[in-house]
Design a protein around this motif. Structure first.
Motif, PDB file in Angstrom:
ATOM      1  N   HIS A  60       0.828  -1.203   0.000  1.00  0.00           N
ATOM      2  CA  HIS A  60       0.000   0.000   0.000  1.00  0.00           C
ATOM      3  C   HIS A  60       0.868   1.261   0.000  1.00  0.00           C
ATOM      4  O   HIS A  60       1.997   1.258   0.503  1.00  0.00           O
ATOM      5  N   LEU A  61       0.303   2.317  -0.566  1.00  0.00           N
ATOM      6  CA  LEU A  61       1.057   3.548  -0.756  1.00  0.00           C
ATOM      7  C   LEU A  61       0.525   4.715   0.080  1.00  0.00           C
ATOM      8  O   LEU A  61       1.250   5.688   0.295  1.00  0.00           O
ATOM      9  N   TYR A 105       1.493  10.242   2.073  1.00  0.00           N
ATOM     10  CA  TYR A 105       1.870   9.568   0.830  1.00  0.00           C
ATOM     11  C   TYR A 105       3.244  10.043   0.401  1.00  0.00           C
ATOM     12  O   TYR A 105       3.550  11.238   0.476  1.00  0.00           O
ATOM     13  N   ASN A 106       4.051   9.119  -0.028  1.00  0.00           N
ATOM     14  CA  ASN A 106       5.371   9.442  -0.563  1.00  0.00           C
ATOM     15  C   ASN A 106       6.183  10.302   0.419  1.00  0.00           C
ATOM     16  O   ASN A 106       6.859  11.247   0.002  1.00  0.00           O
ATOM     17  N   GLY A 107       6.072   9.965   1.682  1.00  0.00           N
ATOM     18  CA  GLY A 107       6.868  10.639   2.695  1.00  0.00           C
ATOM     19  C   GLY A 107       6.339  11.987   3.138  1.00  0.00           C
ATOM     20  O   GLY A 107       7.026  12.709   3.880  1.00  0.00           O
ATOM     21  N   GLN A 141       0.496  19.571  18.000  1.00  0.00           N
ATOM     22  CA  GLN A 141       1.207  18.592  18.843  1.00  0.00           C
ATOM     23  C   GLN A 141       1.308  17.223  18.170  1.00  0.00           C
ATOM     24  O   GLN A 141       1.955  16.323  18.677  1.00  0.00           O
ATOM     25  N   PHE A 142       0.629  17.055  17.048  1.00  0.00           N
ATOM     26  CA  PHE A 142       0.613  15.777  16.339  1.00  0.00           C
ATOM     27  C   PHE A 142       1.644  15.792  15.215  1.00  0.00           C
ATOM     28  O   PHE A 142       1.841  16.823  14.552  1.00  0.00           O
ATOM     29  N   SER A 143       2.259  14.645  14.983  1.00  0.00           N
ATOM     30  CA  SER A 143       3.143  14.506  13.822  1.00  0.00           C
ATOM     31  C   SER A 143       3.103  13.057  13.346  1.00  0.00           C
ATOM     32  O   SER A 143       2.797  12.152  14.133  1.00  0.00           O
ATOM     33  N   VAL A 144       3.374  12.873  12.066  1.00  0.00           N
ATOM     34  CA  VAL A 144       3.404  11.530  11.489  1.00  0.00           C
ATOM     35  C   VAL A 144       4.672  11.380  10.664  1.00  0.00           C
ATOM     36  O   VAL A 144       5.205  12.351  10.122  1.00  0.00           O
ATOM     37  N   GLU A 145       5.131  10.127  10.577  1.00  0.00           N
ATOM     38  CA  GLU A 145       6.259   9.813   9.710  1.00  0.00           C
ATOM     39  C   GLU A 145       6.293   8.325   9.439  1.00  0.00           C
ATOM     40  O   GLU A 145       5.663   7.531  10.150  1.00  0.00           O
ATOM     41  N   ARG A 146       7.058   7.986   8.391  1.00  0.00           N
ATOM     42  CA  ARG A 146       7.294   6.581   8.109  1.00  0.00           C
ATOM     43  C   ARG A 146       8.747   6.479   7.641  1.00  0.00           C
ATOM     44  O   ARG A 146       9.023   6.435   6.433  1.00  0.00           O
ATOM     45  N   PRO A 147       9.668   6.436   8.579  1.00  0.00           N
ATOM     46  CA  PRO A 147      11.083   6.415   8.197  1.00  0.00           C
ATOM     47  C   PRO A 147      11.478   5.108   7.533  1.00  0.00           C
ATOM     48  O   PRO A 147      11.269   4.034   8.082  1.00  0.00           O
ATOM     49  N   PHE A 153      -4.036   1.097  -1.396  1.00  0.00           N
ATOM     50  CA  PHE A 153      -3.149   1.131  -2.544  1.00  0.00           C
ATOM     51  C   PHE A 153      -3.270   2.467  -3.257  1.00  0.00           C
ATOM     52  O   PHE A 153      -2.294   3.016  -3.752  1.00  0.00           O
ATOM     53  N   GLY A 154      -4.492   2.963  -3.307  1.00  0.00           N
ATOM     54  CA  GLY A 154      -4.702   4.357  -3.656  1.00  0.00           C
ATOM     55  C   GLY A 154      -4.998   4.677  -5.091  1.00  0.00           C
ATOM     56  O   GLY A 154      -5.343   5.799  -5.399  1.00  0.00           O
TER      57      GLY A 154
END
Lengths: 115, 114
Positions: free
Chosen positions: A29-30, A50-52, A64-70, A96-97
């Motif tokens: 999934h993307l 999506y895409n970082g 106060q919120f943050s997201v990431e996918r290192p 998948f999008g």
């Protein structure tokens, strides 16, 4: 069907502390999403990624919120500092999008309790 | 903007009777429609989606037909089972939305009694 995993299933923390919620999305999934559901209320969109990059966020997605996918690892939601009103179940979802397969699959949720 | 309306907050039925949960929508473009089912303390699970090559989507005895003329995607089942008791959400993704954000209805709680 496709499985989304979330760790931990429950988290209890004191107000003002930092918390990180982890999501292991479906492997190919993307698009990745976080939703918030307060007990007895409807699901509410927080953010998608999506895409970082954050593509869209709602008013609930406070500073106060943050997201990431290192590096393709867990997709994380970090709250720093936490507030009492952050107590809720947080659901991660992925898709998948593309136009032919936009449906989202949800994890089991992390129940966050802020004391 | 896009929106989804589920008029019934609670539906209570006797086992064996037919189920129909209402869903209407507003969207600039012809959207994708979904039904999700959420059992207590579980994740929402995809039950049906609208875009199945002109076939009426069916799953676990449930079906829904997309009616563009009335902007509706009502969920139906011919005979309710006790295990159908859950929260049902209708949701859409606008075709013009490159972020594929789900727009949720408020949900309908379905209770099936013996």
């Amino acid at each position: 069907g496709p499985k989304v995993l979330q760790i931990p299933s429950h988290q209890i923390i004191d107000m003002g502390q930092m918390v990180t919620l982890n999501c292991d999305p479906v492997s190919n999934h993307l698009y990745f999403y976080w939703y918030k559901q307060i007990l007895g209320q409807q699901m509410e969109f927080l953010v998608n990624f999506y895409n970082g990059k954050v593509m869209e966020k709602s008013k609930l997605f406070k500073d106060q919120f943050s997201v990431e996918r290192p590096d393709g690892s867990y997709f994380t939601l970090k709250i720093q500092p936490t507030a009492l009103e952050d107590s809720a179940v947080y659901f991660c979802a992925s898709s998948f999008g593309t136009g032919g397969a936009p449906e989202q699959y949800f994890g089991p949720g992390t129940r966050l309790t802020v004391l | 903007g896009d929106s989804v309306t589920q008029t019934e907050g609670l539906v209570t039925l006797t086992e064996g009777l037919p189920v129909m949960l209402n869903c209407t929508y507003q969207s600039t473009y012809s959207p994708f429609l979904f039904w999700y089912v959420q059992h207590l303390n579980e994740a929402p699970k995809l039950l049906l989606k609208s875009f199945t090559d002109n076939k009426r989507p069916e799953h676990q005895g449930f079906h829904a037909t997309l009616h563009k003329s009335s902007s509706s995607f009502h969920l139906q089942k011919s005979s309710a089972q006790l295990s159908d008791s859950a929260l049902y959400y209708c949701a859409l993704i606008g075709r013009g939305d490159s972020n594929y954000q789900l727009i949720w209805g408020s949900g309908t709680k379905l209770i099936i009694k013996p």
